[in-house]
Design an enzyme around this catalytic site. Sequence first.
Site, PDB file in Angstrom:
ATOM      1  N   GLY A 157      46.199  31.589  65.766  1.00 59.32           N
ATOM      2  CA  GLY A 157      47.648  31.777  65.668  1.00 59.32           C
ATOM      3  C   GLY A 157      48.146  31.205  64.354  1.00 59.32           C
ATOM      4  O   GLY A 157      47.390  30.541  63.628  1.00 59.32           O
ATOM      5  N   LEU A 158      49.407  31.462  64.071  1.00 60.23           N
ATOM      6  CA  LEU A 158      50.008  30.998  62.824  1.00 60.23           C
ATOM      7  C   LEU A 158      49.987  29.467  62.735  1.00 60.23           C
ATOM      8  O   LEU A 158      49.892  28.786  63.765  1.00 60.23           O
ATOM      9  CB  LEU A 158      51.472  31.461  62.757  1.00 60.23           C
ATOM     10  CG  LEU A 158      51.713  32.966  62.626  1.00 60.23           C
ATOM     11  CD1 LEU A 158      53.200  33.263  62.817  1.00 60.23           C
ATOM     12  CD2 LEU A 158      51.239  33.476  61.271  1.00 60.23           C
ATOM     13  N   SER A 159      50.117  28.952  61.537  1.00 58.78           N
ATOM     14  CA  SER A 159      50.277  27.512  61.363  1.00 58.78           C
ATOM     15  C   SER A 159      51.556  27.101  62.102  1.00 58.78           C
ATOM     16  O   SER A 159      52.580  27.764  61.977  1.00 58.78           O
ATOM     17  CB  SER A 159      50.403  27.201  59.867  1.00 58.78           C
ATOM     18  OG  SER A 159      50.684  25.839  59.678  1.00 58.78           O
ATOM     19  N   GLY A 160      51.474  26.058  62.897  1.00 53.33           N
ATOM     20  CA  GLY A 160      52.646  25.599  63.642  1.00 53.33           C
ATOM     21  C   GLY A 160      52.870  26.331  64.959  1.00 53.33           C
ATOM     22  O   GLY A 160      53.836  26.066  65.666  1.00 53.33           O
ATOM     23  N   GLY A 217      51.072  26.059  67.591  1.00 55.77           N
ATOM     24  CA  GLY A 217      50.787  25.164  68.720  1.00 55.77           C
ATOM     25  C   GLY A 217      49.316  25.129  69.118  1.00 55.77           C
ATOM     26  O   GLY A 217      48.978  24.617  70.189  1.00 55.77           O
ATOM     27  N   LYS A 218      48.442  25.635  68.280  1.00 55.65           N
ATOM     28  CA  LYS A 218      47.005  25.683  68.613  1.00 55.65           C
ATOM     29  C   LYS A 218      46.445  24.289  68.913  1.00 55.65           C
ATOM     30  O   LYS A 218      45.823  24.070  69.947  1.00 55.65           O
ATOM     31  CB  LYS A 218      46.188  26.281  67.445  1.00 55.65           C
ATOM     32  CG  LYS A 218      46.580  27.689  67.075  1.00 55.65           C
ATOM     33  CD  LYS A 218      45.769  28.207  65.897  1.00 55.65           C
ATOM     34  CE  LYS A 218      45.976  27.451  64.602  1.00 55.65           C
ATOM     35  NZ  LYS A 218      47.343  27.511  64.046  1.00 55.65           N
ATOM     36  N   SER A 219      46.659  23.357  67.970  1.00 55.99           N
ATOM     37  CA  SER A 219      46.112  22.002  68.124  1.00 55.99           C
ATOM     38  C   SER A 219      46.693  21.318  69.351  1.00 55.99           C
ATOM     39  O   SER A 219      45.963  20.677  70.115  1.00 55.99           O
ATOM     40  CB  SER A 219      46.490  21.144  66.924  1.00 55.99           C
ATOM     41  OG  SER A 219      45.559  21.291  65.925  1.00 55.99           O
ATOM     42  N   SER A 247      42.494  31.196  61.623  1.00 50.97           N
ATOM     43  CA  SER A 247      41.567  32.345  61.642  1.00 50.97           C
ATOM     44  C   SER A 247      42.326  33.674  61.674  1.00 50.97           C
ATOM     45  O   SER A 247      42.316  34.373  62.677  1.00 50.97           O
ATOM     46  CB  SER A 247      40.580  32.237  62.813  1.00 50.97           C
ATOM     47  OG  SER A 247      41.182  31.883  64.029  1.00 50.97           O
TER      48      SER A 247
END
Length: 198
Positions: free
Chosen positions: A33-36, A38-40, A107
């Site tokens: 997903g995009l930066s920010g 919420g992946k992490s 990615s």
Amino acid sequence: MTSKNIVWHDHKVTKQDRSSIKKQKPVILWFTGLSGSGKSTIANAVETKLYKMGKHTYLLDGDNIRHGLNKDLGFSEEDRIENIRRIGEVAKLFVDSGLIVLTAFISPFQKDRDQVRNLVNDEEFIEVYVDTPLEVCEQRDPKGLYKKARAGEIPDFTGISSPYEPPKNPEIHIKNDEVAVEECVEKVIEYLKEHKYI
Ligand code: ADP
């Protein structure tokens, strides 16, 4: 180039042995997903939940990998591809060790994600699309990166000056806008239970 003198060694203790002792089916949970987006945050919360359930996990996270294994790589298209390729190979080894591997990388390219998918068996790769509108990611901007990208200070910034290709058929699709993190976690855990990974 692989030397012809290098052969793959089969181990006496198998993936099956290593995972059955852990009472789980090894798999890669590939958050994209995009930066920010919420992946992490979600990957961390899923790992915490799995840990509390007594499951064996490892989280590979963007910045951490770039501090070590991939510190020689930048953000050009070529380096991004190599970044994901190496992460895929590491994740594959961890799957072989019987772990539930969580990865949190933008990615952005479907081809690269598919390349990792093709490294492991069919059921060993779960693509988790963290789908958050660009405006929301930009508003969150926890690291101030969007602001810098908009000011032209970061070339090739995904979503701004570099494309993001949304997954075509993700196994799990999380819309992470005005949703509690716990709800997202539950969705992933339910999937793992339903498909008998845990
Ligand atoms: P990524 O790893 O995709 O770059 P992060 O996990 O760092 O994204 O999250 C970016 C920001 O969004 C963080 O400040 C995080 O606290 C916030 N965030 C993530 N998920 C949610 C959510 N469901 N609701 C509100 N804020 C969230």
